[in-house]
Design a protein around this motif. Sequence first.
Motif, PDB file in Angstrom:
ATOM      1  N   ALA A   1       0.766  -1.287   0.143  1.00 43.84           N
ATOM      2  CA  ALA A   1      -0.064   0.159   0.234  1.00 43.84           C
ATOM      3  C   ALA A   1       0.804   1.071  -0.053  1.00 43.84           C
ATOM      4  CB  ALA A   1      -0.850   0.090   1.228  1.00 43.84           C
ATOM      5  N   TYR A   2       2.151   1.262   0.398  1.00 49.47           N
ATOM      6  CA  TYR A   2       2.925   2.439   0.522  1.00 49.47           C
ATOM      7  C   TYR A   2       3.347   2.818  -0.717  1.00 49.47           C
ATOM      8  CZ  TYR A   2       2.466   1.873   5.659  1.00 49.47           C
ATOM      9  OH  TYR A   2       2.106   1.816   7.038  1.00 49.47           O
ATOM     10  N   PRO A   3       4.038   2.045  -1.758  1.00 52.51           N
ATOM     11  CA  PRO A   3       4.337   2.503  -2.910  1.00 52.51           C
ATOM     12  C   PRO A   3       3.385   2.855  -3.800  1.00 52.51           C
ATOM     13  CG  PRO A   3       5.279   0.172  -2.429  1.00 52.51           C
ATOM     14  CD  PRO A   3       4.816   0.441  -1.261  1.00 52.51           C
ATOM     15  N   LEU A   4       2.138   2.019  -3.596  1.00 54.46           N
ATOM     16  CA  LEU A   4       0.973   2.441  -4.437  1.00 54.46           C
ATOM     17  C   LEU A   4       0.488   3.879  -4.031  1.00 54.46           C
ATOM     18  CD1 LEU A   4      -1.149   1.196  -6.206  1.00 54.46           C
ATOM     19  CD2 LEU A   4      -2.323   0.464  -4.450  1.00 54.46           C
TER      20      LEU A   4
ATOM     21  N   PRO B   1       8.653  -3.280  -5.964  1.00 59.58           N
ATOM     22  CA  PRO B   1       7.778  -3.927  -4.743  1.00 59.58           C
ATOM     23  C   PRO B   1       6.906  -4.949  -5.192  1.00 59.58           C
ATOM     24  CG  PRO B   1       8.234  -1.517  -4.745  1.00 59.58           C
ATOM     25  CD  PRO B   1       8.576  -1.902  -6.011  1.00 59.58           C
ATOM     26  N   PHE B   2       6.098  -4.490  -6.060  1.00 62.32           N
ATOM     27  CA  PHE B   2       4.876  -5.587  -6.531  1.00 62.32           C
ATOM     28  C   PHE B   2       5.544  -6.881  -6.612  1.00 62.32           C
ATOM     29  CE2 PHE B   2       2.446  -7.634  -9.775  1.00 62.32           C
ATOM     30  CZ  PHE B   2       1.046  -7.772  -9.135  1.00 62.32           C
TER      31      PHE B   2
ATOM     32  N   VAL C   1       4.264  -9.545  -4.246  1.00 61.00           N
ATOM     33  CA  VAL C   1       2.993 -10.310  -4.742  1.00 61.00           C
ATOM     34  C   VAL C   1       3.538 -11.744  -5.467  1.00 61.00           C
ATOM     35  CG1 VAL C   1       0.858 -10.332  -5.979  1.00 61.00           C
ATOM     36  CG2 VAL C   1       1.405  -8.579  -4.750  1.00 61.00           C
ATOM     37  N   LEU C   2       4.347 -11.449  -6.616  1.00 62.30           N
ATOM     38  CA  LEU C   2       4.763 -12.517  -7.453  1.00 62.30           C
ATOM     39  C   LEU C   2       5.847 -13.442  -6.782  1.00 62.30           C
ATOM     40  CD1 LEU C   2       5.083 -10.501 -10.949  1.00 62.30           C
ATOM     41  CD2 LEU C   2       3.031 -11.468  -9.807  1.00 62.30           C
ATOM     42  N   ALA C   3       6.456 -13.207  -5.745  1.00 62.39           N
ATOM     43  CA  ALA C   3       7.284 -13.628  -5.166  1.00 62.39           C
ATOM     44  C   ALA C   3       6.584 -15.135  -4.114  1.00 62.39           C
ATOM     45  CB  ALA C   3       8.084 -13.030  -4.030  1.00 62.39           C
TER      46      ALA C   3
ATOM     47  N   ILE D   1      12.151  -2.733   3.441  1.00 64.35           N
ATOM     48  CA  ILE D   1      13.296  -1.991   3.284  1.00 64.35           C
ATOM     49  C   ILE D   1      13.477  -1.880   1.816  1.00 64.35           C
ATOM     50  CG2 ILE D   1      15.772  -2.071   3.393  1.00 64.35           C
ATOM     51  CD1 ILE D   1      15.690  -3.862   5.871  1.00 64.35           C
ATOM     52  N   LEU D   2      13.211  -2.891   0.997  1.00 66.16           N
ATOM     53  CA  LEU D   2      13.123  -2.725  -0.472  1.00 66.16           C
ATOM     54  C   LEU D   2      12.228  -1.926  -0.980  1.00 66.16           C
ATOM     55  CD1 LEU D   2      14.272  -4.063  -2.931  1.00 66.16           C
ATOM     56  CD2 LEU D   2      11.981  -5.415  -3.229  1.00 66.16           C
ATOM     57  N   ALA D   3      10.696  -1.805  -0.395  1.00 71.59           N
ATOM     58  CA  ALA D   3       9.807  -0.737  -0.778  1.00 71.59           C
ATOM     59  C   ALA D   3      10.364   0.713  -0.302  1.00 71.59           C
ATOM     60  CB  ALA D   3       8.706  -1.174   0.001  1.00 71.59           C
TER      61      ALA D   3
END
Lengths: 458, 82
Positions: free
Chosen positions: A83-86, B28-29, B33-35, B61-63
């Motif tokens: 939700a944060y990057p979104l 990040p997605f 999600v895909l991982a 941390i990545l996001a």
Amino acid sequence: MASIVFLSIIMLSVAVALYSRRGHAHQDSRDFFVASGQFGGLLVFVLAVGETYSIGSILGFPAAAYGQGTSFVLWFLGYIVLAYPLGYFVNPLIWQAGRRCGALTIADLFRVHFASPALERIVVVNAILFLLPFGELQFAGLLNVLEEFHWNVPPLMLTGGAAIVTFAWLMLSGIRAPAYVSIIKDSLVVIAVILVGVAAVRTMGGLHAPPAGLPGHDRLGTQDQIYAMSTILLQAMGFCVAPQTVAFLFTARSGRTVRRNQIVMPLYMLMFPFLYLVAVYARVVGLPLPSANAVFMASAHALLPGWAVGIVAAACALSALVILAGTCLTLGPLVSHNLLHGLSDNQQRRGAQFVIALYLVFSIVAASHLSGLMVALTSMYYLGVSQMVPGMAAVIWRRTPAPAAIGAGLVVGGAVAVVLFLAGVRPGGLNAGLVGLLVNLATITVAQGLARMRTARA
Amino acid sequence: MEKENGGAGLREPAAGQGWRVAVGLGVPFCAIVLAIPFLGGTRMTVAAFPLPVFWMFCCFILASLCMAIVWTLSDRRRGDDG
């Protein structure tokens, strides 16, 4: 000792609420609800973070990790962190739309953008319905925490006292009070979680692989994986368009402030590993628990001295009260500003305060008779809220589909999601809310097509 | 015309949009999600954490890092234009 520390912190919160009133003693409704859009980075950050780390997260996350293991942890953490990057991309656009529409609430965006009071009302009803159980949940969590003190006070008095503190905050300075109190609350939550987490690791003698049989050793089946993925997607979108999130965005001074905040927010989540370790500790030592929800507080009690338990309990209690205040400030104007049109500015503020008082009383009563309906509504929160995604997308990207199409999508999508959820059906393993959202989009497409055909004929 | 300029100075908003969303949201997605299908079947552990849980912690941390990159290379210079 724990009680003294606890009560001192609660009193400090009232003093801080009083301080937040400085220079804003005479508030109009815009200042009361969204601080006239004057908040800088820190206050918007603590408000938004305060909303994320409710008493439900602090008590509920270790409880569910303890009971359900990896399948729960994955979707729960996944949707918040996505939700944060979104929000990094979407939230500044929502903020901008708010300024464009002169909006005080999420329903204002729909009324002004689509020029449709009917759609405004649909959004209000949807938001109120799914926000209703939040107050009760905070009180239920609060009682769970206060049980640790073994005070000889009836629960109704405890929840009544908490409601009075919350109402006092709000009467003092509206949204400014929970924002300023959140500074104490967010700092205390970090301290509390790290205190319990580190003590748990030290007692276990370090970070070792958890013993077999601990939740999390189970492999996730395909259906669980699909459910986790679809839930993360749905709830991350729902998180960005939730009525409280939108209300907090409107308090920000600029879109830049909103965007910059998103960068730091995932780092505040670094307290979740500590909460997970508390659940591991409770399993490893076989901590006796009255209920799964007691994992965090029972561990704190077993691991920490009295004064530290007081800090932990105060952090949990303030989390509950800040969320309660935020929910009150979201619900109040939805009724007095969006449902009851034609009130003066002063009447809107007074009306909202009356609604807030009523809501607090309702939540106290509901918490003492924790009903199945409320529990079901809570589980359905994101199912309902996320149905506003297509409408919000149209608002922020300045598209104007027919308001009837957006309204029909919202109602049909929401109904499908709720029916699937209540029937316990997960088509293909998908979250019922995501299926509802797809039906919502299909409904909008069909309704929009019909509207176009009608226009072409006319 | 869509072209990347290494983020040195994203003058055209349309050209900047692609890589910003790919780095800030796409990475990040994929990680979150895909991982899941790759991690869901494993029983490996890292310290006291099952691997999928540990990976999710790393995603915090990545996001943050992905958003920081987009901010530093592009959005720092933008106004409130979204």
